[in-house]
Enzyme design. Structure first.
Site, PDB file in Angstrom:
ATOM      1  N   ARG A 145       0.848  -1.189   0.000  1.00  0.00           N
ATOM      2  CA  ARG A 145       0.000   0.000   0.000  1.00  0.00           C
ATOM      3  C   ARG A 145       0.886   1.242   0.000  1.00  0.00           C
ATOM      4  NH1 ARG A 145      -3.252  -2.868  -1.579  1.00  0.00           N
ATOM      5  NH2 ARG A 145      -5.318  -3.397  -0.793  1.00  0.00           N
ATOM      6  N   HIS A 173       0.622  -0.282 -10.369  1.00  0.00           N
ATOM      7  CA  HIS A 173      -0.290  -1.089  -9.548  1.00  0.00           C
ATOM      8  C   HIS A 173      -0.678  -2.378 -10.278  1.00  0.00           C
ATOM      9  CE1 HIS A 173      -3.308  -0.711  -6.005  1.00  0.00           C
ATOM     10  NE2 HIS A 173      -3.043  -1.989  -6.253  1.00  0.00           N
TER      11      HIS A 173
END
Length: 310
Positions: A225, A273
Site C-alpha cells: 500500500r 499497480h
C-alpha cells in the site's frame, strides 16, 4: 429460500463475473438469484468493490454480508455497516500473482540485472552475485500474500525474515513481531518487501527513522500500500545512498501524477499497480463459497476484524 446476490463491482466486470459466479453457486448447490440491478431492500449479499455503483449501504435493510472483491478493505471499513459481516478477497490467483511479482523483482535486485540490462557499454566486468543463501530478505507483513511470498523466497534459498504485528510461525522463515522485532528485521534487510495492510498503525512504516535502520544501500520493494512509506523520507534516503533503489507499485495517489519526483528519480522503478490482480475465476470460487457458508450457518472465510482494519 433463494439468496438475492447483488453484484456491485465495476460495471464492465459484470459480463465476466456473471457466468462464473452463477456456475460456481450452482456447483455448490446454493439457491441464489444473482443480478446487478436489485432493489436495495431485497438484497441479501453484496459482491462489492469501491469502484462499483454502491456508496450508501443504508437502503440495504436485510443485508447478510458484504463480500469484498478487493484484498484491501481500508476504503470499505469506514462506510460499511458495523453490524454486517465484511469479508476481504483472498484467493489463489491473487496469491500466485503477487508471489510471482515479488520473486521476480527480488531476483532482479539479487542478481544485479539492471547493471547488465542498462550497461551495454562494452565494459567486460565479470562480477558474480552471491548465492541466495547469502542474501538477507525481509518481508514486512505476514498475511496471506506476505506468507506466500516469504515461503517462495525461502524455497529459493534466501535467508528470509518475516515481520508482523503478532508472532507467526512459518517454516523456513525467521518470524519476528513487535517494535523490537521490526528493528531487528530491518537491520539485516538487504532487500525489504512491504506487504502490510493500510491502517493507521502501519502508515509510514518506512520513515526516516526506520529507513536509517536498514543496511546502507538496501533495496525496497512495495507492492502493498502507498501509505506504508513516507515518500519524502524515502526520496531523501535514495539521494543519500542509504537506500540503493526502490521498486514501487502502489502510491498514495493513483495514477501517480506525472510531476511526482518518483518518475524522474534514477533510483526508483515505478510500476502501475500491477503486482497482482484479482483473478475472476478464483475470486468467484471464494465469493460463492462464502455465500454457501453463511447460508449453511458456517463461519465466513477471510472475515475482516474492524478493530484492526483488515
Amino acid at each position: 429460500m433463494t439468496a438475492n446476490v447483488l453484484f456491485a463491482g465495476r460495471p464492465d466486470a459484470w459480463p465476466t463475473y456473471e457466468p462464473l459466479l452463477k456456475a460456481e453457486l450452482a456447483r455448490l448447490g446454493v439457491d441464489a438469484d444473482l443480478r446487478n440491478d436489485f432493489a436495495p431492500a431485497e438484497v441479501d449479499y453484496i459482491v462489492y468493490a469501491p469502484s462499483g455503483p454502491v456508496s450508501d449501504f443504508l437502503p440495504f435493510t436485510r443485508l447478510k454480508a458484504i463480500l469484498s472483491m478487493w484484498a484491501g478493505v481500508e476504503k470499505i471499513v469506514p462506510v460499511a455497516p458495523a453490524d454486517v459481516p465484511l469479508t476481504r478477497m483472498v484467493d489463489s490467483g491473487l496469491e500466485q500473482g503477487m508471489t510471482e511479482w515479488v520473486v521476480g523483482h527480488t531476483l532482479r535486485y539479487h542478481l544485479g540485472m539492471d547493471a547488465h540490462i542498462q550497461g551495454q557499454n562494452g565494459a567486460w566486468e565479470p562480477k558474480a552475485p552471491p548465492l541466495a543463501k547469502d542474501r538477507h530478505v525481509t518481508v514486512l507483513g505476514l498475511g496471506a500474500l506476505g506468507t506466500a511470498s516469504a515461503k517462495a523466497l525461502a524455497a529459493l534459498g534466501f535467508r528470509v525474515t518475516g515481520w508482523s504485528r503478532t508472532q507467526k510461525d512459518i517454516e523456513g522463515v525467521a518470524c519476528l513481531a513487535g517494535t523490537d522485532g521490526l528493528q531487528a528485521a530491518l537491520a539485516q534487510a538487504e532487500i525489504v518487501i512491504l506487504l502490510l495492510p493500510d491502517t493507521p498503525a502501519t502508515e509510514n512504516t518506512l520513515n526516516a527513522e526506520t529507513l536509517a535502520m536498514l543496511p546502507k544501500g538496501a533495496k525496497i520493494i512495495n507492492p502493498g500500500r502507498g501509505p506504508l512509506i513516507d515518500d519524502a523520507a524515502l526520496l531523501a534516503a535514495l539521494d543519500s545512498g542509504q537506500a540503493g533503489h526502490a521498486t514501487l507499485d502502489v502510491f498514495r495517489v493513483e495514477p501517480l501524477p506525472p510531476e511526482h519526483p518518483y518518475w524522474a528519480h534514477p533510483n526508483v522503478t515505478v510500476t502501475p499497480h500491477i503486482a497482482s490482480e484479482t483473478r475472476e475465476s478464483t475470486a468467484a470460487e471464494v465469493i460463492a463459497e462464502n455465500i454457501r457458508r453463511f447460508e449453511a450457518g458456517e463461519p465466513l472465510l477471510h472475515l475482516v476484524d474492524r478493530s484492526l482494519g483488515y
